[in-house]
Design a protein around this motif. Structure first.
Motif, PDB file in Angstrom:
ATOM      1  N   ALA A 149      -5.845  56.980  98.622  1.00  0.00           N
ATOM      2  CA  ALA A 149      -6.683  57.653  97.632  1.00  0.00           C
ATOM      3  C   ALA A 149      -5.885  58.800  97.017  1.00  0.00           C
ATOM      4  O   ALA A 149      -6.180  59.985  97.214  1.00  0.00           O
ATOM      5  N   SER A 150      -4.878  58.435  96.237  1.00  0.00           N
ATOM      6  CA  SER A 150      -3.968  59.387  95.609  1.00  0.00           C
ATOM      7  C   SER A 150      -3.431  58.743  94.320  1.00  0.00           C
ATOM      8  O   SER A 150      -3.682  57.556  94.071  1.00  0.00           O
ATOM      9  N   PRO A 151      -2.670  59.471  93.487  1.00  0.00           N
ATOM     10  CA  PRO A 151      -2.158  58.871  92.251  1.00  0.00           C
ATOM     11  C   PRO A 151      -1.420  57.564  92.532  1.00  0.00           C
ATOM     12  O   PRO A 151      -0.582  57.494  93.423  1.00  0.00           O
ATOM     13  N   TYR A 165       5.938  59.243  80.931  1.00  0.00           N
ATOM     14  CA  TYR A 165       5.350  58.779  82.196  1.00  0.00           C
ATOM     15  C   TYR A 165       6.371  59.006  83.312  1.00  0.00           C
ATOM     16  O   TYR A 165       7.528  58.601  83.199  1.00  0.00           O
ATOM     17  N   ASN A 166       5.903  59.633  84.393  1.00  0.00           N
ATOM     18  CA  ASN A 166       6.778  59.934  85.537  1.00  0.00           C
ATOM     19  C   ASN A 166       6.528  58.909  86.637  1.00  0.00           C
ATOM     20  O   ASN A 166       5.477  58.916  87.282  1.00  0.00           O
ATOM     21  N   LYS A 167       7.506  58.006  86.849  1.00  0.00           N
ATOM     22  CA  LYS A 167       7.353  56.941  87.846  1.00  0.00           C
ATOM     23  C   LYS A 167       7.290  57.501  89.264  1.00  0.00           C
ATOM     24  O   LYS A 167       6.632  56.917  90.144  1.00  0.00           O
ATOM     25  N   GLU A 168       7.925  58.639  89.496  1.00  0.00           N
ATOM     26  CA  GLU A 168       7.965  59.215  90.846  1.00  0.00           C
ATOM     27  C   GLU A 168       6.619  59.782  91.255  1.00  0.00           C
ATOM     28  O   GLU A 168       6.236  59.726  92.432  1.00  0.00           O
ATOM     29  N   THR A 169       5.842  60.323  90.290  1.00  0.00           N
ATOM     30  CA  THR A 169       4.538  60.916  90.615  1.00  0.00           C
ATOM     31  C   THR A 169       3.384  60.012  90.206  1.00  0.00           C
ATOM     32  O   THR A 169       2.246  60.222  90.646  1.00  0.00           O
ATOM     33  N   GLY A 170       3.663  58.991  89.301  1.00  0.00           N
ATOM     34  CA  GLY A 170       2.596  58.117  88.820  1.00  0.00           C
ATOM     35  C   GLY A 170       1.730  58.776  87.751  1.00  0.00           C
ATOM     36  O   GLY A 170       0.651  58.253  87.432  1.00  0.00           O
ATOM     37  N   LYS A 171       2.197  59.900  87.183  1.00  0.00           N
ATOM     38  CA  LYS A 171       1.380  60.653  86.231  1.00  0.00           C
ATOM     39  C   LYS A 171       2.024  60.643  84.825  1.00  0.00           C
ATOM     40  O   LYS A 171       3.243  60.672  84.691  1.00  0.00           O
ATOM     41  N   ASN A 202      -5.942  66.140  85.001  1.00  0.00           N
ATOM     42  CA  ASN A 202      -5.766  67.429  85.668  1.00  0.00           C
ATOM     43  C   ASN A 202      -6.686  67.560  86.891  1.00  0.00           C
ATOM     44  O   ASN A 202      -7.241  68.637  87.160  1.00  0.00           O
ATOM     45  N   GLY A 203      -6.906  66.428  87.610  1.00  0.00           N
ATOM     46  CA  GLY A 203      -7.715  66.435  88.831  1.00  0.00           C
ATOM     47  C   GLY A 203      -9.183  66.173  88.591  1.00  0.00           C
ATOM     48  O   GLY A 203      -9.965  66.142  89.561  1.00  0.00           O
ATOM     49  N   ASN A 204      -9.614  65.953  87.338  1.00  0.00           N
ATOM     50  CA  ASN A 204     -11.019  65.725  87.024  1.00  0.00           C
ATOM     51  C   ASN A 204     -11.234  64.276  86.608  1.00  0.00           C
ATOM     52  O   ASN A 204     -10.422  63.687  85.885  1.00  0.00           O
ATOM     53  N   ILE A 205     -12.359  63.706  87.076  1.00  0.00           N
ATOM     54  CA  ILE A 205     -12.667  62.319  86.752  1.00  0.00           C
ATOM     55  C   ILE A 205     -13.045  62.203  85.276  1.00  0.00           C
ATOM     56  O   ILE A 205     -13.908  62.941  84.782  1.00  0.00           O
ATOM     57  N   GLN A 232      -2.012  66.409  82.420  1.00  0.00           N
ATOM     58  CA  GLN A 232      -1.552  65.247  83.201  1.00  0.00           C
ATOM     59  C   GLN A 232      -2.702  64.250  83.372  1.00  0.00           C
ATOM     60  O   GLN A 232      -3.836  64.633  83.623  1.00  0.00           O
ATOM     61  N   VAL A 233      -2.349  62.950  83.221  1.00  0.00           N
ATOM     62  CA  VAL A 233      -3.338  61.873  83.336  1.00  0.00           C
ATOM     63  C   VAL A 233      -2.768  60.823  84.275  1.00  0.00           C
ATOM     64  O   VAL A 233      -1.603  60.429  84.142  1.00  0.00           O
TER      65      VAL A 233
END
Length: 263
Positions: A149-151, A165-171, A202-205, A232-233
């Motif tokens: 349950a994470s990016p 798009y950042n492949k390392e963070t998925g964001k 930014n952490g919001n649904i 960030q999305v």
């Protein structure tokens, strides 16, 4: 004329006297023929006085026309006469020369809107204005299984215009402020589990998809977001109980986004 008349009258009288004397002499001669010879004629007597004017004679024959006399002096101007009756309308005269332009009159009221004109000729193709660009599409080409349950870090990048798009963070990290469109598709595995994937900002649904039917089933959703620089999305499962994902070379789980227009 009077003298002429007197002369004629005198001649007539003298002839009359001669005729009387001649008649008397003839008578005396006839009386004396038997006894004597004729004597010598006597000397004519003096002219008698003019007789009275006789009655006017009848009109004579008209004489010849005399010469034209000298023009007389101009007479005094007479009084103005009465106005005569209006005469008949005459023929139209020829057009006169154009006069000088008059002063500009006041602006009149606005007229009715006319009918639309015909379409003009199509203009030449213009040069395309420079446009800022940002777009990406990423997928799972292998089975992610029970994702935490994470990016979600998609392992394959299909498109990444602008490298946002950042492949390392998925964001996805916004570098160009504007309006963006994001879309996510997820497939549930054939087990009895379920999936619930969210689009986060930014952490919001922002948006969610949910699938709980048995067997392999897919679900997707899309959202339009207004972003500023640094936003960030990403996507992530709702919980460890909603993470029964499945994908392979068919690329059933994907995440995409692009700039609709810059702010």
């Amino acid at each position: 004329m009077y003298l002429r008349f007197n002369m004629i009258l005198t001649i007539v009288i003298q002839i009359s006297i001669i005729y009387v004397i001649k008649s008397a002499a003839q008578t005396n001669s006839e009386a004396c023929n038997s006894c004597c010879t004729a004597g010598v004629p006597g000397i004519p007597g003096n002219h008698g006085n003019p007789g009275a004017i006789g009655p006017q004679g009848m009109n004579g024959i008209q004489g010849m026309k005399g010469e034209q006399g000298i023009n007389g002096e101009q007479g005094i101007k007479g009084e103005q006469g009465l106005n005569g009756e209006q005469g008949m309308k005459g023929d139209n005269g020829s057009n006169g020369l154009d006069g000088t332009p008059g002063k500009l009159g006041p602006t009149g009221p606005q007229g009715l809107i006319g009918l639309p004109g015909a379409n003009g000729v199509k203009g030449e193709k213009g040069e395309q204005a420079s446009q800022q660009k940002s777009a990406f599409s990423v997928v799972f080409t292998s089975n992610p299984g029970r994702h935490a349950a994470s990016p979600m870090k998609y392992n394959t990048i299909i498109t990444d215009v602008g490298n946002h798009y950042n492949k390392e963070t998925g964001k996805f990290v916004c570098a160009i402020p504007g309006v963006y469109v994001f879309q996510v598709t997820s497939m549930k595995s054939g087990s009895s589990g379920q999936i619930l994937t969210r689009i986060m900002k930014n952490g919001n649904i922002q948006m969610s998809t949910w699938m709980s039917a048995s067997g392999y089933n897919s679900v997707s959703t899309m959202v339009v977001l207004d972003l500023i620089s640094g936003d960030q999305v990403w996507t992530q499962p709702n919980s460890s109980g909603h993470n029964y994902y499945y994908s392979n070379g068919g690329r059933y789980c994907s995440f995409s986004g692009f700039l609709l227009y810059a702010a």
